[in-house]
Design a protein around this motif. Sequence first.
Motif, PDB file in Angstrom:
ATOM      1  N   ARG A  68      45.862  46.151  35.013  1.00  9.49           N
ATOM      2  CA  ARG A  68      45.654  46.393  36.441  1.00  9.49           C
ATOM      3  C   ARG A  68      46.994  46.418  37.180  1.00  9.49           C
ATOM      4  O   ARG A  68      47.242  47.264  38.040  1.00  9.49           O
ATOM      5  N   GLY A  69      47.905  45.507  36.829  1.00  9.95           N
ATOM      6  CA  GLY A  69      49.234  45.483  37.453  1.00  9.95           C
ATOM      7  C   GLY A  69      50.030  46.731  37.117  1.00  9.95           C
ATOM      8  O   GLY A  69      50.712  47.299  37.982  1.00  9.95           O
ATOM      9  N   LEU A  74      52.169  51.836  38.984  1.00  6.09           N
ATOM     10  CA  LEU A  74      52.293  53.278  38.764  1.00  6.09           C
ATOM     11  C   LEU A  74      51.848  54.056  40.000  1.00  6.09           C
ATOM     12  O   LEU A  74      52.526  55.008  40.431  1.00  6.09           O
ATOM     13  N   VAL A  75      50.754  53.657  40.620  1.00  5.39           N
ATOM     14  CA  VAL A  75      50.252  54.344  41.813  1.00  5.39           C
ATOM     15  C   VAL A  75      51.238  54.139  42.977  1.00  5.39           C
ATOM     16  O   VAL A  75      51.512  55.076  43.740  1.00  5.39           O
ATOM     17  N   ARG A  76      51.761  52.919  43.123  1.00  2.00           N
ATOM     18  CA  ARG A  76      52.727  52.662  44.221  1.00  2.00           C
ATOM     19  C   ARG A  76      53.974  53.524  44.062  1.00  2.00           C
ATOM     20  O   ARG A  76      54.456  54.109  45.021  1.00  2.00           O
ATOM     21  N   ARG A  77      54.488  53.603  42.835  1.00  2.00           N
ATOM     22  CA  ARG A  77      55.686  54.430  42.607  1.00  2.00           C
ATOM     23  C   ARG A  77      55.402  55.905  42.845  1.00  2.00           C
ATOM     24  O   ARG A  77      56.260  56.635  43.332  1.00  2.00           O
ATOM     25  N   ALA A  78      54.171  56.335  42.506  1.00  2.00           N
ATOM     26  CA  ALA A  78      53.844  57.747  42.708  1.00  2.00           C
ATOM     27  C   ALA A  78      53.698  58.084  44.181  1.00  2.00           C
ATOM     28  O   ALA A  78      53.980  59.215  44.598  1.00  2.00           O
ATOM     29  N   LEU A  79      53.286  57.109  44.998  1.00  2.00           N
ATOM     30  CA  LEU A  79      53.069  57.379  46.423  1.00  2.00           C
ATOM     31  C   LEU A  79      54.271  57.103  47.313  1.00  2.00           C
ATOM     32  O   LEU A  79      54.266  57.471  48.487  1.00  2.00           O
ATOM     33  N   THR A  80      55.299  56.460  46.795  1.00  2.00           N
ATOM     34  CA  THR A  80      56.486  56.181  47.616  1.00  2.00           C
ATOM     35  C   THR A  80      57.402  57.397  47.626  1.00  2.00           C
ATOM     36  O   THR A  80      57.533  58.119  46.641  1.00  2.00           O
ATOM     37  N   VAL A  81      58.020  57.603  48.799  1.00  2.00           N
ATOM     38  CA  VAL A  81      58.930  58.745  48.969  1.00  2.00           C
ATOM     39  C   VAL A  81      60.344  58.196  48.924  1.00  2.00           C
ATOM     40  O   VAL A  81      60.685  57.259  49.615  1.00  2.00           O
TER      41      VAL A  81
END
Length: 82
Positions: A68-69, A74-81
Amino acid sequence: MSEPTVTEPIGPPVPAPPDPLPRLTTRRARALYDDETGAATAEYAIATMAAVAFAGLLVIIMRSDEVRGILTDLVRRALTVQ
């Protein structure tokens, strides 16, 4: 008092026992071996059971905190600009 005697059968007639199985000859064995009736159904059943087992394994893996972590990161890194 004496019990009455039964002169008529009670209930439906009992069927005769089935005939014994025929002898297994080479010709009959080959015909039975080559018969694939129901093979596709059995293959679908096995594939479905494997899919259910795999889905259960994925559910167990996805519930772990470590996975889960990793997915959250992975989702946070994909959504950060950057």
